[in-house]
Design an enzyme around this catalytic site. Structure first.
Site, PDB file in Angstrom:
ATOM      1  N   SER A  66       0.825  -1.214   0.000  1.00 48.73           N
ATOM      2  CA  SER A  66       0.000   0.000   0.000  1.00 48.73           C
ATOM      3  C   SER A  66       0.861   1.267   0.000  1.00 48.73           C
ATOM      4  O   SER A  66       0.483   2.272  -0.619  1.00 48.73           O
ATOM      5  CB  SER A  66      -0.942  -0.012   1.202  1.00 48.73           C
ATOM      6  N   THR A  67       2.011   1.242   0.657  1.00 46.05           N
ATOM      7  CA  THR A  67       2.884   2.429   0.663  1.00 46.05           C
ATOM      8  C   THR A  67       3.482   2.621  -0.731  1.00 46.05           C
ATOM      9  O   THR A  67       3.532   3.746  -1.248  1.00 46.05           O
ATOM     10  CB  THR A  67       4.001   2.266   1.723  1.00 46.05           C
ATOM     11  N   GLU A 117      11.101  -9.141  -4.401  1.00 49.05           N
ATOM     12  CA  GLU A 117      11.580  -7.907  -3.761  1.00 49.05           C
ATOM     13  C   GLU A 117      13.063  -8.037  -3.423  1.00 49.05           C
ATOM     14  O   GLU A 117      13.845  -7.104  -3.623  1.00 49.05           O
ATOM     15  CB  GLU A 117      10.767  -7.631  -2.494  1.00 49.05           C
ATOM     16  N   GLY A 167       7.470  -9.023   3.307  1.00 46.60           N
ATOM     17  CA  GLY A 167       6.771 -10.205   2.829  1.00 46.60           C
ATOM     18  C   GLY A 167       5.338 -10.295   3.293  1.00 46.60           C
ATOM     19  O   GLY A 167       4.649 -11.276   3.003  1.00 46.60           O
ATOM     20  N   GLY A 168       4.876  -9.236   3.997  1.00 43.17           N
ATOM     21  CA  GLY A 168       3.462  -9.213   4.392  1.00 43.17           C
ATOM     22  C   GLY A 168       2.550  -9.337   3.182  1.00 43.17           C
ATOM     23  O   GLY A 168       1.445  -9.861   3.273  1.00 43.17           O
ATOM     24  N   GLY A 228       8.381  -0.768   0.573  1.00 43.80           N
ATOM     25  CA  GLY A 228       7.920  -0.642   1.950  1.00 43.80           C
ATOM     26  C   GLY A 228       8.517  -1.723   2.824  1.00 43.80           C
ATOM     27  O   GLY A 228       9.417  -2.467   2.413  1.00 43.80           O
TER      28      GLY A 228
HETATM   29  C1  5RP Z   1       5.165  -6.960   0.427  1.00 40.65           C
HETATM   30  C2  5RP Z   1       5.951  -6.174   1.410  1.00 40.65           C
HETATM   31  C3  5RP Z   1       5.460  -4.816   1.758  1.00 40.65           C
HETATM   32  O1  5RP Z   1       6.473  -3.895   1.488  1.00 40.65           O
HETATM   33  C4  5RP Z   1       5.117  -4.761   3.222  1.00 40.65           C
HETATM   34  O2  5RP Z   1       4.168  -5.780   3.511  1.00 40.65           O
HETATM   35  C5  5RP Z   1       4.563  -3.400   3.624  1.00 40.65           C
HETATM   36  O3  5RP Z   1       3.309  -3.210   3.054  1.00 40.65           O
HETATM   37  P1  5RP Z   1       2.472  -1.882   3.245  1.00 40.65           P
HETATM   38  O4  5RP Z   1       3.189  -0.789   2.540  1.00 40.65           O
HETATM   39  O5  5RP Z   1       1.126  -2.219   2.628  1.00 40.65           O
HETATM   40  O6  5RP Z   1       2.345  -1.616   4.722  1.00 40.65           O
HETATM   41  O7  5RP Z   1       6.954  -6.596   1.912  1.00 40.65           O
HETATM   42  O8  5RP Z   1       5.654  -8.265   0.291  1.00 40.65           O
END
Ligand code: 5RP
Length: 217
Positions: free
Chosen positions: A28-29, A101, A93-94, A80
């Site tokens: 999202s960021t 990445e 990895g969320g 992010g």
């Molecule tokens: C995706 C990631 C994202 O950078 C991480 O989960 C942060 O996400 P967000 O910007 O939505 O908080 O590692 O695999």
């Protein structure tokens, strides 16, 4: 109203290197960053993307998406994080995009991480550590992660862009991020662990209420 994530994302535009290819992360960021990048698309030949989701968003905004194999090195990588420690080691990895990445980050001269203040921690490990695994090895890898003191849980229903599974490891005390990254990456069946420690961020932009904090490694 501009959010803290958007503020951090827009601050990353200052790191753009005209006429060079950049890398774009996922989440999202990063979506705020991609949206802001659209106004600067004539300054860059294109971007290498870390996920199918970011690829679609980049293309929809008219930003060419390039194959990393055709590009080689990239100038900056903007992504992010789920957690960042004071040494700029990260958990990522969320969004399940950790492997691509990590590949793009490895090819970048400068890794600019963008986040809001909720992602800052004294020590990594409160956020469950994502591990991408080859599906047939899930049980074997889970047992190995348990032997390291973690509590791995299968993120059921999620298949990565590479066709693999994700184990989220709870309860790990991450006192040595580089050492643990090496140890987990050596488990047979692990594709990548979401610890970005050997290749940490170079710059961390933390969006706040009305300012952006810049930390460097
Ligand atoms: C995706 C990631 C994202 O950078 C991480 O989960 C942060 O996400 P967000 O910007 O939505 O908080 O590692 O695999």
């Amino acid at each position: 109203m501009t959010s803290a994530k958007q503020r951090a994302a827009e601050a990353a535009l200052a790191y753009l290197k005209p006429d060079t290819v950049l890398g774009v992360g996922t989440g999202s960021t990063v979506n705020f960053f991609i949206d802001a990048l659209a106004a600067h698309r004539d300054r860059i030949p294109g971007a290498v993307s870390s996920s199918n989701a970011s690829t679609e968003r980049l293309k929809a905004l008219g930003i060419p998406v390039l194959d990393l194999n055709d590009v080689g090195r990239i100038s900056i990588y903007v992504d992010g994080a789920d957690e960042a420690d004071p040494g700029l080691h990260l958990i990522k990895g969320g969004g399940a995009a950790l492997t691509r990445e990590k590949i793009v980050a490895a090819c970048a001269d400068t890794f600019v991480c963008i986040a809001d203040a909720s992602k800052q921690v004294k020590a990594l490990g409160r956020f469950p550590l994502p591990v991408e695994v080859i599906p047939m090895a899930r049980r074997f890898v889970a047992a190995a992660l348990r032997a390291l003191g973690g509590d791995p849980r299968w993120r059921e229903g999620v298949v990565t862009d590479n066709g693999n599974d994700i184990l989220d490891v709870h309860g790990l005390a991450i006192t040595d991020p580089v050492g643990l990254e090496t140890q987990i990456n050596q488990i047979t069946g692990v594709v990548t662990v979401g610890l970005f420690a050997a290749r940490r961020a170079d710059v961390l932009l933390i969006g706040g209420e009305d300012e952006v904090l810049t930390l460097t490694a």
